[in-house]
Design a protein around this motif. Structure first.
Motif, PDB file in Angstrom:
ATOM      1  N   ASN A   1       1.001  -1.453  -0.291  1.00 14.31           N
ATOM      2  CA  ASN A   1       0.093   0.062  -0.109  1.00 14.31           C
ATOM      3  C   ASN A   1       1.041   1.472  -0.057  1.00 14.31           C
ATOM      4  O   ASN A   1       0.902   2.260   1.283  1.00 14.31           O
ATOM      5  CB  ASN A   1      -0.764  -0.006   1.199  1.00 14.31           C
TER       6      ASN A   1
ATOM      7  N   LEU B   1       1.270   4.048  -4.762  1.00 10.62           N
ATOM      8  CA  LEU B   1      -0.023   3.225  -5.616  1.00 10.62           C
ATOM      9  C   LEU B   1       0.522   3.816  -7.471  1.00 10.62           C
ATOM     10  O   LEU B   1      -0.274   2.922  -7.753  1.00 10.62           O
ATOM     11  CB  LEU B   1      -1.119   3.786  -4.693  1.00 10.62           C
TER      12      LEU B   1
ATOM     13  N   GLN C   1      -6.400  -4.819  -5.882  1.00 10.82           N
ATOM     14  CA  GLN C   1      -5.814  -4.890  -4.523  1.00 10.82           C
ATOM     15  C   GLN C   1      -5.418  -2.869  -4.640  1.00 10.82           C
ATOM     16  O   GLN C   1      -5.452  -2.614  -3.547  1.00 10.82           O
ATOM     17  CB  GLN C   1      -4.345  -5.092  -4.737  1.00 10.82           C
ATOM     18  N   ILE C   2      -5.071  -2.477  -5.286  1.00 16.20           N
ATOM     19  CA  ILE C   2      -3.981  -0.938  -5.603  1.00 16.20           C
ATOM     20  C   ILE C   2      -5.854  -0.213  -4.976  1.00 16.20           C
ATOM     21  O   ILE C   2      -5.606   0.923  -4.598  1.00 16.20           O
ATOM     22  CB  ILE C   2      -3.417   0.073  -6.695  1.00 16.20           C
TER      23      ILE C   2
ATOM     24  N   LYS D   1      -8.893  -1.542  -4.560  1.00 16.61           N
ATOM     25  CA  LYS D   1      -9.314  -1.382  -3.256  1.00 16.61           C
ATOM     26  C   LYS D   1      -8.321  -0.291  -1.771  1.00 16.61           C
ATOM     27  O   LYS D   1      -9.103   0.438  -0.929  1.00 16.61           O
ATOM     28  CB  LYS D   1      -9.154  -2.865  -2.332  1.00 16.61           C
ATOM     29  N   HIS D   2      -7.500  -0.291  -2.023  1.00 17.35           N
ATOM     30  CA  HIS D   2      -5.948   0.302  -1.078  1.00 17.35           C
ATOM     31  C   HIS D   2      -6.921   2.222  -1.010  1.00 17.35           C
ATOM     32  O   HIS D   2      -6.851   2.938  -0.298  1.00 17.35           O
ATOM     33  CB  HIS D   2      -4.539   0.749  -1.377  1.00 17.35           C
ATOM     34  N   GLN D   3      -7.268   2.392  -2.433  1.00 12.85           N
ATOM     35  CA  GLN D   3      -7.371   4.160  -2.587  1.00 12.85           C
ATOM     36  C   GLN D   3      -9.584   3.779  -2.422  1.00 12.85           C
ATOM     37  O   GLN D   3     -10.293   5.138  -2.682  1.00 12.85           O
ATOM     38  CB  GLN D   3      -7.429   3.972  -4.237  1.00 12.85           C
ATOM     39  N   ASN D   4     -10.468   3.044  -1.794  1.00  9.79           N
ATOM     40  CA  ASN D   4     -11.515   2.301  -2.043  1.00  9.79           C
ATOM     41  C   ASN D   4     -12.461   3.043  -3.023  1.00  9.79           C
ATOM     42  O   ASN D   4     -13.270   3.340  -2.889  1.00  9.79           O
ATOM     43  CB  ASN D   4     -12.000   3.903  -0.655  1.00  9.79           C
TER      44      ASN D   4
END
Length: 317
Positions: free
Chosen positions: A245, A248, A279-280, A282-285
């Motif tokens: 994370n 990004l 995944q990236i 997701k980390h950024q919502n």
């Protein structure tokens, strides 16, 4: 079953005319089962044909049929005991068999395994692969059954005399295994300085990841990319970015470049790049984009459990 029936019905002369070149081509094309089907009766009819026996052993090895591979390589050792590579392959198959069974059963293979590698090393002072095997063997064995860092370093020093790059990588491995990260890093960096191959860079990147140092991993990947210009490195950077994370935007750009320029030689299927993009996001919502890319990953490789699990996680955003 039908294929086996066809083989039995073929005239015997078809096997006698099977050339080593044909069998080697099948191995090169990764048609291991076909190579086995042709080589097995050929070896039965030509029990002293060293090349055919070796090819059959290799075909079994590629299919992880270790018992069958051991049997063929053992024939080679008996028929031609002065050939180092035959002992090396025999030892390698024994080692892989040992890894496939429980620890107690593995001990039954240890004596023959050590003898095979030591014999190969004695027969050929320049056999790099055997010395690598001995480096790993003596580091991984418990001291009670002969494991020794000193012995492992001895073979690493022999490797260094044959190839500085291999010697440095071996010492990096030893010190990493022995939990001496500063020395491990030093030798991996030395390997890069001398060799500069993708393998050298990958070893250092993997080391940094295991040490939970993603910043250093990314910096090393970027250094490798500047020198080697490999598309596979775009995936590596994106993977580190997604897993930790961090950086990004850079990871996203690298993964999209990887997908755009992808070829089978790059190794990692596009599905995994889509998974890392998911995944990236997701980390950024960013749920919609995360779902888009995880669905692309699942469309290509629907059986991968981590993809399935990631989709469930994304749905909870």
């Amino acid at each position: 079953m039908k294929k086996l029936l066809v083989l039995f019905l073929l005239p015997l002369w078809s096997f006698s005319q099977t050339s080593h070149q044909t069998l080697e081509l099948l191995l090169a094309q990764k048609k291991y089962a076909k190579a086995e089907q042709l080589a097995s009766p050929f070896v039965a009819n030509n029990p002293n044909d060293l090349k055919a026996i070796e090819i059959l052993g290799d075909a079994y090895s590629y299919q992880e049929k270790w018992d069958e591979a051991i049997k063929q390589y053992k024939k080679l050792v008996v028929l031609k005991p002065e050939v180092a590579n035959f002992h090396y392959k025999y030892g390698g198959a024994l080692g892989m068999k040992a890894l496939s069974v429980n620890k107690l059963s593995a001990l039954t293979y240890l004596g023959d395994l050590k003898e095979a590698f030591l014999t190969a090393a004695k027969l050929d002072k320049n056999h790099i692969e055997t010395r690598w095997a001995l480096v790993e063997l003596y580091m991984q064995l418990p001291a009670i059954v002969g494991g020794s860092k000193g012995t492992s370093l001895k073979y690493a020093n022999e490797l260094e005399q044959l190839s500085k790059v291999d010697g440095y990588l071996a010492k990096g491995y030893i010190y990493e295994y022995d939990n001496e990260p500063e020395l491990a890093e030093t030798y991996y960096k030395k390997a890069i300085t001398i060799g500069g191959s993708i393998t050298c860079y990958n070893k250092l990147t993997e080391f940094y990841e295991k040490q939970n140092q993603p910043e250093k991993a990314i910096k090393n990947i970027e250094s490798a990319q500047g020198r080697l210009q490999r598309n596979a490195l775009h995936y590596q950077l994106g993977k580190v970015s997604a897993e930790y994370n961090m950086q990004l935007a850079k990871g996203e750009a690298c993964l999209k470049t990887y997908i755009k320029d992808y070829s089978p030689e790059d190794g990692v299927p596009i599905a995994w790049a889509n998974y890392r993009l998911a995944q990236i996001y997701k980390h950024q919502n960013n749920k919609s984009l995360a779902l888009k890319y995880i669905d692309l990953a699942l469309k290509e490789l629907p059986e991968i459990k981590v993809f399935q699990d990631e989709r469930l996680t994304i749905l909870k955003l």
